[in-house]
Design an enzyme around this catalytic site. Structure first.
Site, PDB file in Angstrom:
ATOM      1  N   GLY A 166      11.873  90.747   7.806  1.00  0.00           N
ATOM      2  CA  GLY A 166      12.509  90.440   9.243  1.00  0.00           C
ATOM      3  C   GLY A 166      12.061  89.513   9.570  1.00  0.00           C
ATOM      4  O   GLY A 166      12.276  88.243   8.914  1.00  0.00           O
ATOM      5  N   SER A 167      11.981  89.106  10.878  1.00  0.00           N
ATOM      6  CA  SER A 167      11.881  88.189  11.442  1.00  0.00           C
ATOM      7  C   SER A 167      10.533  87.285  11.169  1.00  0.00           C
ATOM      8  O   SER A 167       9.375  88.161  11.032  1.00  0.00           O
ATOM      9  CB  SER A 167      12.441  88.233  12.933  1.00  0.00           C
ATOM     10  OG  SER A 167      10.618  88.810  13.259  1.00  0.00           O
ATOM     11  N   THR A 168      10.696  86.137  11.142  1.00  0.00           N
ATOM     12  CA  THR A 168       9.587  85.323  10.730  1.00  0.00           C
ATOM     13  C   THR A 168       8.218  85.864  11.977  1.00  0.00           C
ATOM     14  O   THR A 168       7.307  85.394  11.866  1.00  0.00           O
ATOM     15  CB  THR A 168       8.946  84.017  10.496  1.00  0.00           C
ATOM     16  OG1 THR A 168      10.574  83.584  10.184  1.00  0.00           O
ATOM     17  CG2 THR A 168       8.689  83.144  10.870  1.00  0.00           C
ATOM     18  N   GLU A 203      17.157  80.774  14.273  1.00  0.00           N
ATOM     19  CA  GLU A 203      17.897  81.727  13.297  1.00  0.00           C
ATOM     20  C   GLU A 203      19.063  82.158  14.285  1.00  0.00           C
ATOM     21  O   GLU A 203      17.666  82.465  15.544  1.00  0.00           O
ATOM     22  CB  GLU A 203      17.206  82.105  12.225  1.00  0.00           C
ATOM     23  CG  GLU A 203      18.201  83.765  11.699  1.00  0.00           C
ATOM     24  CD  GLU A 203      17.254  83.811  10.795  1.00  0.00           C
ATOM     25  OE1 GLU A 203      16.211  84.978  11.518  1.00  0.00           O
ATOM     26  OE2 GLU A 203      17.557  84.530  10.230  1.00  0.00           O
ATOM     27  N   CYS A 233      19.923  86.244   6.321  1.00  0.00           N
ATOM     28  CA  CYS A 233      19.096  85.836   5.502  1.00  0.00           C
ATOM     29  C   CYS A 233      19.149  84.179   5.290  1.00  0.00           C
ATOM     30  O   CYS A 233      18.544  83.322   5.657  1.00  0.00           O
ATOM     31  CB  CYS A 233      18.289  86.546   5.682  1.00  0.00           C
ATOM     32  SG  CYS A 233      18.035  87.310   4.038  1.00  0.00           S
ATOM     33  N   LYS A 282       9.073 102.269   6.546  1.00  0.00           N
ATOM     34  CA  LYS A 282       9.841 102.657   7.320  1.00  0.00           C
ATOM     35  C   LYS A 282      11.196 101.423   7.581  1.00  0.00           C
ATOM     36  O   LYS A 282      11.255 100.539   7.457  1.00  0.00           O
ATOM     37  CB  LYS A 282       8.804 101.779   9.235  1.00  0.00           C
ATOM     38  CG  LYS A 282       9.295 102.261  10.659  1.00  0.00           C
ATOM     39  CD  LYS A 282       8.844 101.180  11.166  1.00  0.00           C
ATOM     40  CE  LYS A 282       9.888 100.000  11.578  1.00  0.00           C
ATOM     41  NZ  LYS A 282      10.601 100.498  12.017  1.00  0.00           N
ATOM     42  N   GLY A 322       6.116  88.801  10.952  1.00  0.00           N
ATOM     43  CA  GLY A 322       6.417  88.873   9.919  1.00  0.00           C
ATOM     44  C   GLY A 322       4.512  87.946   9.605  1.00  0.00           C
ATOM     45  O   GLY A 322       3.692  88.693   9.532  1.00  0.00           O
ATOM     46  N   GLU A 345       9.709  88.454   4.157  1.00  0.00           N
ATOM     47  CA  GLU A 345      10.412  87.905   3.168  1.00  0.00           C
ATOM     48  C   GLU A 345      10.655  87.770   4.781  1.00  0.00           C
ATOM     49  O   GLU A 345      11.514  88.343   5.248  1.00  0.00           O
ATOM     50  CB  GLU A 345      11.661  88.607   2.645  1.00  0.00           C
ATOM     51  CG  GLU A 345      11.019  89.135   0.599  1.00  0.00           C
ATOM     52  CD  GLU A 345      10.802  87.743   0.640  1.00  0.00           C
ATOM     53  OE1 GLU A 345      11.954  86.913   0.790  1.00  0.00           O
ATOM     54  OE2 GLU A 345      10.480  87.469  -1.080  1.00  0.00           O
TER      55      GLU A 345
HETATM   56  P1  NAP Z   1      13.120  92.696  12.751  1.00  0.00           P
HETATM   57  O1  NAP Z   1      12.559  93.098  14.468  1.00  0.00           O
HETATM   58  O2  NAP Z   1      11.838  91.091  12.424  1.00  0.00           O
HETATM   59  O3  NAP Z   1      12.412  93.944  12.630  1.00  0.00           O
HETATM   60  C1  NAP Z   1      12.092  93.797  11.203  1.00  0.00           C
HETATM   61  C2  NAP Z   1      11.448  95.232  10.465  1.00  0.00           C
HETATM   62  O4  NAP Z   1      10.106  94.975  11.592  1.00  0.00           O
HETATM   63  C3  NAP Z   1      12.198  96.508  11.769  1.00  0.00           C
HETATM   64  O5  NAP Z   1      11.612  97.846  10.427  1.00  0.00           O
HETATM   65  C4  NAP Z   1      11.666  96.626  12.804  1.00  0.00           C
HETATM   66  O6  NAP Z   1      11.290  97.725  13.442  1.00  0.00           O
HETATM   67  C5  NAP Z   1       9.635  96.445  12.754  1.00  0.00           C
HETATM   68  N1  NAP Z   1       8.933  95.668  13.748  1.00  0.00           N
HETATM   69  C6  NAP Z   1       9.719  94.767  14.642  1.00  0.00           C
HETATM   70  N2  NAP Z   1       8.224  94.707  15.746  1.00  0.00           N
HETATM   71  C7  NAP Z   1       7.358  94.603  14.445  1.00  0.00           C
HETATM   72  C8  NAP Z   1       5.851  94.883  15.663  1.00  0.00           C
HETATM   73  N3  NAP Z   1       5.753  94.529  16.435  1.00  0.00           N
HETATM   74  N4  NAP Z   1       5.022  95.371  13.954  1.00  0.00           N
HETATM   75  C9  NAP Z   1       5.286  96.256  12.727  1.00  0.00           C
HETATM   76  N5  NAP Z   1       7.008  95.738  12.724  1.00  0.00           N
HETATM   77  C10 NAP Z   1       8.052  96.063  13.372  1.00  0.00           C
HETATM   78  O7  NAP Z   1      14.306  91.358  11.986  1.00  0.00           O
HETATM   79  P2  NAP Z   1      15.208  92.293  12.227  1.00  0.00           P
HETATM   80  O8  NAP Z   1      16.051  92.033  13.544  1.00  0.00           O
HETATM   81  O9  NAP Z   1      15.437  93.815  11.719  1.00  0.00           O
HETATM   82  O10 NAP Z   1      16.378  91.501  11.319  1.00  0.00           O
HETATM   83  C11 NAP Z   1      16.408  90.537  11.184  1.00  0.00           C
HETATM   84  C12 NAP Z   1      15.516  89.385  10.785  1.00  0.00           C
HETATM   85  O11 NAP Z   1      15.433  89.604   9.576  1.00  0.00           O
HETATM   86  C13 NAP Z   1      15.740  88.026  10.605  1.00  0.00           C
HETATM   87  O12 NAP Z   1      14.811  87.131  10.527  1.00  0.00           O
HETATM   88  C14 NAP Z   1      16.222  87.994   9.444  1.00  0.00           C
HETATM   89  O13 NAP Z   1      15.980  86.293   8.677  1.00  0.00           O
HETATM   90  C15 NAP Z   1      15.484  89.192   8.332  1.00  0.00           C
HETATM   91  N6  NAP Z   1      15.524  89.438   7.092  1.00  0.00           N
HETATM   92  C16 NAP Z   1      14.601  87.957   6.022  1.00  0.00           C
HETATM   93  C17 NAP Z   1      15.522  88.932   4.829  1.00  0.00           C
HETATM   94  C18 NAP Z   1      14.929  87.631   3.564  1.00  0.00           C
HETATM   95  O14 NAP Z   1      14.876  88.196   2.431  1.00  0.00           O
HETATM   96  N7  NAP Z   1      14.099  86.635   3.803  1.00  0.00           N
HETATM   97  C19 NAP Z   1      16.814  89.469   4.449  1.00  0.00           C
HETATM   98  C20 NAP Z   1      17.525  90.339   5.756  1.00  0.00           C
HETATM   99  C21 NAP Z   1      16.506  89.948   7.087  1.00  0.00           C
HETATM  100  P3  NAP Z   1      12.295  97.594  14.638  1.00  0.00           P
HETATM  101  O15 NAP Z   1      13.279  99.073  13.687  1.00  0.00           O
HETATM  102  O16 NAP Z   1      11.754  98.711  15.432  1.00  0.00           O
HETATM  103  O17 NAP Z   1      12.866  96.817  15.457  1.00  0.00           O
END
Ligand code: NAP
Ligand code: MG
Length: 524
Positions: free
Chosen positions: A262-264, A418, A320, A209, A267, A285
């Site tokens: 994605g976000s902590t 963050e 990230c 997804k 996660g 991650e």
């Molecule tokens: P996010 O809001 O956590 O979303 C990541 C993914 O999870 C998206 O596909 C999102 O779907 C899905 N998601 C959201 N809520 C969910 C739920 N309740 N249950 C299951 N899945 C859910 O993160 P983002 O805003 O897209 O990205 C930014 C974050 O990613 C930052 O915190 C960044 O640090 C982190 N990141 C980490 C790394 C690493 O390797 N450590 C790399 C890149 C980014 P939707 O499309 O609906 O939002």
């Protein structure tokens, strides 16, 4: 080559392949005629959502409507998992010779290379990133990943245990089964490849997804994978929303492992989903608040300052690894601030379709509002040194100036949370001990950098910094060969990239064979 490809110069051969300015290519014109995927990819074909519902895929660059995408939810996840399970159990991919699996991945790499400009344009339109970076960074790394895992397919060996004479202990790696992958929007294609490639090469089936804001390149990738010869059902891509499609993947009883970036906060939800369902393996991650530590004895202070700017402002700060806490030894704070501001001034946002643009858009309004609220808070907590305002307000996209805060204390909110935008804070320190204490005083541990000419200090700092990656005299150096992931709340349960990534997607099996003699050695 750096992980995001901007901090270190590209090797000359790469520069020729990925020219910085493609001014002879009419990107805006091509954007008018580009075809966009409009359906989910399940069991080898494009299909609508079971519910028939759709959502709008709008360009982060200028808000234009790109496509109506199916809003997949639990029913679609069920359908995709069933297809993935069937493919896994009948062995069409899972029991294919590893070399043959590698060949399919390498063919996919060739197709991605052939469609490099189309994919880069998709990425730029969807996510609002400069076309030069889509080409030179996103596509470059996606290609590297597919090639690397394609070549690794038949190079992962098992072990023979040092057993007694009456037994033979074999330790082998088997595909885990059906893998769910949920990824963010900051590097959509690259993130998809980092999950898909090691999972596929190990013999698994995958249900991916993408983030709701950036599904297009992953859908096109799935189509190209089918063209490369990936059997039906092995790779499924479902556009949709986190709380519905994402949660359905996390909770699915027939998914064996989940890989999430994605976000902590989200996660942590995946850990709960696992506990509430089938105890599926979880690999996270997540977020970061990386310290970038510049000592007064840095080999080249101005270069370090410039890299500190790029280390946060690249990709509009939506990284990230962003070195958002710049720790600077007190005696050189003014000089470093000046150096950062100088480079920041050159990174003003522009039209992502212009090959000269080095700074693109934030992904959407919600992210823009989040970043601006942190900037407002920063103005109260610290001193605004440069930037701080919206840019290109009439573009239809959401752009923010590179923003620098000085006089930041590590306890301030802008130093703890963050931001995921082009915002950095300069935090002064005195001694190496102070630097380590400040750097490690965070919930995160994704990456850290140290700039110093003192080799012993560099090694000592590298040892004591609690982070998955430490850079010395560079920011963001890495290749596909090295693992990527975080300590503490930046990650859990595995690593992306390198051969280690394959570990998450395989089960370790012990097979004991009784040899001639009185009896096999007891198992435990
Ligand atoms: P996010 O809001 O956590 O979303 C990541 C993914 O999870 C998206 O596909 C999102 O779907 C899905 N998601 C959201 N809520 C969910 C739920 N309740 N249950 C299951 N899945 C859910 O993160 P983002 O805003 O897209 O990205 C930014 C974050 O990613 C930052 O915190 C960044 O640090 C982190 N990141 C980490 C790394 C690493 O390797 N450590 C790399 C890149 C980014 P939707 O499309 O609906 O939002
Ligand atoms: Mg999101």
């Amino acid at each position: 080559m750096s992980v995001l490809g901007f901090a270190l110069p590209l090797p000359r051969a790469e520069t020729r392949r990925y020219p910085a300015a493609m001014s002879d290519t009419p990107w805006r014109e091509r954007a008018q005629t580009l075809q966009f995927p409009t359906q989910a990819f399940v069991d080898g074909r494009f299909v609508p959502a079971a519910s028939g519902r759709t959502f709008e895929a709008r360009s982060a660059a200028d808000g234009r409507l790109l496509a109506e995408l199916p809003e997949c939810d639990r029913a679609d996840v069920d359908r995709a998992v069933a297809a993935a399970r069937t493919a896994f159990e009948d062995g069409r991919w899972s029991r294919m010779h590893p070399r043959a699996r590698g060949k399919v991945l390498r063919r996919l790499a060739d197709l991605v290379e052939r469609h490099r400009e189309e994919l880069a344009l998709l990425e730029t339109l969807d996510a609002g990133k400069p076309i030069r970076h889509s080409l030179r960074v996103d596509l470059h790394h996606a290609l590297q990943g597919l090639q690397f895992y394609g070549e690794a397919a038949d190079k992962v060996f098992g072990e023979v245990a040092p057993s007694g004479t009456d037994g033979l202990g074999l330790v082998t790696r088997e595909p885990i089964g059906v893998v769910g992958a949920v990824i963010p929007w900051n590097f959509p294609l690259m993130m998809a490849v980092w999950k898909i490639a090691p999972a596929l090469v190990a013999g698994n089936s995958v249900v991916l997804k993408p983030a709701e804001q950036s599904s297009l390149s992953a859908l096109r990738l799935a189509e190209l994978a089918a063209e490369a010869g990936l059997p039906e059902g092995v790779l499924n891509v479902l556009p949709g929303f986190g709380p519905t499609a994402g949660a359905a993947i996390g909770l699915h009883p027939d998914i064996d492992a989940v890989a999430f970036t994605g976000s902590t906060e989200v996660g942590k939800l995946f850990l709960r989903y696992s506990g509430d369902s089938n105890m599926k393996r979880v690999h996270l991650e997540t977020g970061g608040k990386s310290p970038n530590i510049i000592f007064a004895d840095a080999p080249d202070i101005d270069f370090a300052a410039g890299q500190a700017a790029i280390g946060v402002f690249f990709n509009a700060g939506q990284m990230c690894t962003a070195g958002s806490r710049v720790l600077v030894q007190a005696s050189i704070v003014d000089r470093v601030l000046e150096g950062i501001a100088k480079v920041g001034a050159k990174l003003q946002p522009g039209d992502p379709l212009d090959p000269g643009t080095k700074q693109g858009a934030l992904i959407d309004r919600a992210q823009f509002e989040r970043v601006m609220s942190y900037i407002e808070l920063g103005k109260q907590e610290a001193t605004l040194h440069a930037g701080g305002a919206q840019a290109r307000a009439d573009s239809g996209g959401f752009y923010v100036e590179p923003t620098i805060f000085s006089g930041v204390d590590n306890q301030m909110t802008i130093a703890r949370e963050e931001i995921f935008g082009p915002v950095l804070g300069v935090i002064p320190f005195d001694t190496p001990e102070d630097a380590i204490a400040i750097a490690n005083d965070t919930d995160y541990g994704l990456a850290a950098a140290v700039w110093t000419s003192d080799r012993a200090r560099a090694h000592t700092m590298a040892r004591r910094l609690r982070a998955g990656t430490v850079w010395v005299n560079n920011f963001d150096g890495s290749e596909i060969t090295t693992p990527f992931g975080g300590f503490k709340q930046s990650g859990f349960g595995g690593r992306d990239k390198s051969l280690h990534a394959i570990e998450h997607y395989t089960e370790l099996k012990t097979t004991w064979i009784r040899l001639e003699g009185r009896g096999a050695t007891p198992a435990g």
